[in-house]
Design an enzyme around this catalytic site. Structure first.
Site, short mmCIF file in Angstrom:
data_model
loop_
_atom_site.label_atom_id
_atom_site.label_comp_id
_atom_site.label_asym_id
_atom_site.label_seq_id
_atom_site.Cartn_x
_atom_site.Cartn_y
_atom_site.Cartn_z
N ILE A 7 26.00 18.70 -11.40
CA ILE A 7 25.64 19.31 -12.57
C ILE A 7 26.87 20.16 -13.18
O ILE A 7 27.71 20.34 -12.25
CB ILE A 7 24.58 20.45 -12.34
CG1 ILE A 7 24.91 21.54 -11.35
CG2 ILE A 7 23.12 19.71 -12.11
CD1 ILE A 7 23.98 22.73 -11.21
N CYS A 8 26.90 20.25 -14.28
CA CYS A 8 27.96 20.77 -15.09
C CYS A 8 27.25 21.71 -16.30
O CYS A 8 26.09 21.73 -16.31
CB CYS A 8 29.17 20.23 -15.69
SG CYS A 8 28.77 19.00 -16.90
N GLY A 9 28.01 22.23 -17.01
CA GLY A 9 27.45 23.20 -18.30
C GLY A 9 26.56 22.19 -19.16
O GLY A 9 25.38 22.53 -19.36
N GLY A 11 26.68 18.47 -19.17
CA GLY A 11 26.53 17.24 -18.48
C GLY A 11 27.67 16.44 -18.71
O GLY A 11 27.53 15.20 -18.43
N ASP A 39 23.31 21.81 -16.03
CA ASP A 39 22.35 22.89 -15.17
C ASP A 39 21.19 23.04 -15.57
O ASP A 39 20.54 23.55 -14.87
CB ASP A 39 23.73 23.80 -15.07
CG ASP A 39 23.77 24.87 -16.27
OD1 ASP A 39 23.83 24.16 -17.43
OD2 ASP A 39 23.72 26.09 -16.21
#
Length: 102
Positions: A7-9, A11, A39
């Site tokens: 996950i990241c902020g 995607g 996320d």
């Protein structure tokens, strides 16, 4: 098949990372599936994954994610900054194989 969620902020950066990881997984003929999502989508996948990886910029979420994932038996790790920044898929695959093999 082991399923790993990155996950990241939004995607996007995790999507680039996952693409490089998938190349390595295919080359090594491993049975791992890597997904990249925002996320905000963790809830949709937490019951279906074997590991949760956080982009290094989400390190501040680590403790909350550990607590959230605990009932599901899902280990949580923060991806190494250097590996993430250089999109080093091999380094991430090596890490995941090592940790899931314990």
């Amino acid at each position: 098949m082991k399923r790993i969620l990155i996950i990241c902020g939004a995607g996007a950066s995790s999507g680039f990372m996952a693409k490089n990881i998938r190349k390595v997984v295919k080359e090594r003929n491993l049975e791992y599936s890597f997904m990249a999502r925002s996320d905000s989508e963790v809830d949709e996948y937490i019951g279906e994954i074997d590991m949760l990886l956080l982009g290094p910029h989400l390190k501040y979420m680590y403790q909350d994610m550990v607590e959230y994932a605990r009932p599901y038996g899902v280990p949580v790790y923060v991806i190494d900054q250097k590996a993430y920044g250089t999109l080093d898929g091999a380094a991430i695959v090596d890490f995941v194989v090592k940790e899931l093999g314990k």
